[in-house]
Design an enzyme around this catalytic site. Sequence first.
Site, mmCIF file in Angstrom:
data_model
loop_
_atom_site.group_PDB
_atom_site.id
_atom_site.type_symbol
_atom_site.label_atom_id
_atom_site.label_comp_id
_atom_site.label_asym_id
_atom_site.label_seq_id
_atom_site.Cartn_x
_atom_site.Cartn_y
_atom_site.Cartn_z
ATOM 1 N N VAL A 188 16.595 8.567 -29.127
ATOM 2 C CA VAL A 188 15.576 8.289 -28.104
ATOM 3 C C VAL A 188 15.705 9.244 -26.909
ATOM 4 O O VAL A 188 14.744 9.492 -26.186
ATOM 5 C CB VAL A 188 15.682 6.804 -27.655
ATOM 6 C CG1 VAL A 188 17.000 6.554 -26.929
ATOM 7 C CG2 VAL A 188 14.511 6.374 -26.795
ATOM 8 N N LYS A 189 16.905 9.806 -26.706
ATOM 9 C CA LYS A 189 17.161 10.638 -25.534
ATOM 10 C C LYS A 189 16.402 11.965 -25.558
ATOM 11 O O LYS A 189 16.303 12.636 -24.527
ATOM 12 C CB LYS A 189 18.657 10.896 -25.374
ATOM 13 C CG LYS A 189 19.441 9.649 -25.016
ATOM 14 C CD LYS A 189 19.040 9.089 -23.658
ATOM 15 C CE LYS A 189 19.952 7.947 -23.252
ATOM 16 N NZ LYS A 189 19.587 7.400 -21.938
ATOM 17 N N ASP A 190 15.878 12.355 -26.713
ATOM 18 C CA ASP A 190 15.051 13.566 -26.742
ATOM 19 C C ASP A 190 13.877 13.443 -25.776
ATOM 20 O O ASP A 190 13.441 14.412 -25.164
ATOM 21 C CB ASP A 190 14.484 13.801 -28.150
ATOM 22 C CG ASP A 190 15.529 14.328 -29.119
ATOM 23 O OD1 ASP A 190 16.731 14.244 -28.805
ATOM 24 O OD2 ASP A 190 15.131 14.820 -30.205
ATOM 25 N N ALA A 216 15.084 13.871 -22.107
ATOM 26 C CA ALA A 216 15.541 15.248 -21.880
ATOM 27 C C ALA A 216 14.334 16.175 -21.748
ATOM 28 O O ALA A 216 14.252 16.989 -20.818
ATOM 29 C CB ALA A 216 16.439 15.690 -23.032
#
Lengths: 332, 78
Positions: free
Chosen positions: A43-45, A48
């Site tokens: 999910v951090k894509d 970022a």
Amino acid sequence: MITLSPELLNKIGNTPIVELSSFSSSKVKVYAKLEWFNPFGSVKDRAAYWMLKDAERKGLINRGKHIIIEPTSGNTGIALSGIARLLGYKVEIVIPEKASEETKSILRALGADVHETSDDLCPRVGVGTDQSISLAKAIAKARPDKYFMPNQYENDANFLAHYEGTGPEIYKQTDGKVTHFVSGVGTGGTITGVGMYLKEKDSKIKIIAVQPQKQHLIQGLRNFEESNVPSLFERRMYIVDEWYTITNEESFTMVKELYSRERLLVGPSSGCVMAAVCKLVDKIDEGIVVTIFADDGRKFKSLYTQQGVFTSNEFDHALRNATMLSDSLLII
Amino acid sequence: MLEEEVKTIDVRGLFCPEPVFRTKVAMERLSIGSILKVIADDPDAEEDIKRWVQKTGHELVSISKDGSNLTFLIRKKK
């Protein structure tokens, strides 16, 4: 260093949502959004990418000139390393030396410079990630023209990634019928972004936050009795209707159940949120419950074997037989 | 007089904990018995580097002050 295709940037978001039929009943349907389908595996894509694009729009960073530095021990470092490099930035990740070797080797393979902090550098600032945060801030502060620290715990672009992306996707994928949204909290970006969007669409939708127990083993989530509330979360935490606290054991049991019942090999935080979903489902008569599975189980073989979730053989077997795994670049 | 080869790092303009971090990285690259010269100007560096050297078992050969500049000579012991 592994080669990255620029096409990957177009594949951030629009992740699939699946019904977990064995957890659904005739009146309560349970769905999970599989965030490991993002190109760098979590999910951090989303955060970022949004934090970097936002900084570019504001003129804070220029390609080829700035170095992106962030203290992190997990998925945000991996996402930033891949995405920033594709956008034309060098990346430095500050990480506690105790972080897993798997994570450090992924970061290096993605081309990041990895600075490892130890607890003896500056006892005034605390231990572990606090040392990393302090060093990253010190490096960025001394060279403001060269370094940019996105700071996912404070940066509103992390909220916007979910308000503009994940939230609308969930609403559309459930034809606007979602009644409950269940999410873990780390920075608070996902729950406030999705929660705010859904509440604006229909104020009756319930937003449910999940925290692990104190002294937990769930990477990416926070227990707020022992950790500070990040300012990003604090700004909008009023949207949370209900909280669940889940033990390590409940989380790991659910990791195993998700594999045996749904053939999904999930990361620990997905086990944690799913344990809360089950408690919720027992309490409601009808509804469409949606949760987020932040990453898959591939990075967690050492943790799972150590915690007795799977034996080494069981894990390898699960990896071969799991459904809905993406063609991740990051197979260790 | 020092006979060993002395490697110098200049960490002026850097803030805690970066001077200690740079010292640690530089020390890792030295051979045992060599001397590292660290020039710093963050007032916190005096206490931080002293404590770090003591804790990690190296030898603080000297500290000298010249205005706001602090110069440390550290011998790598292990």
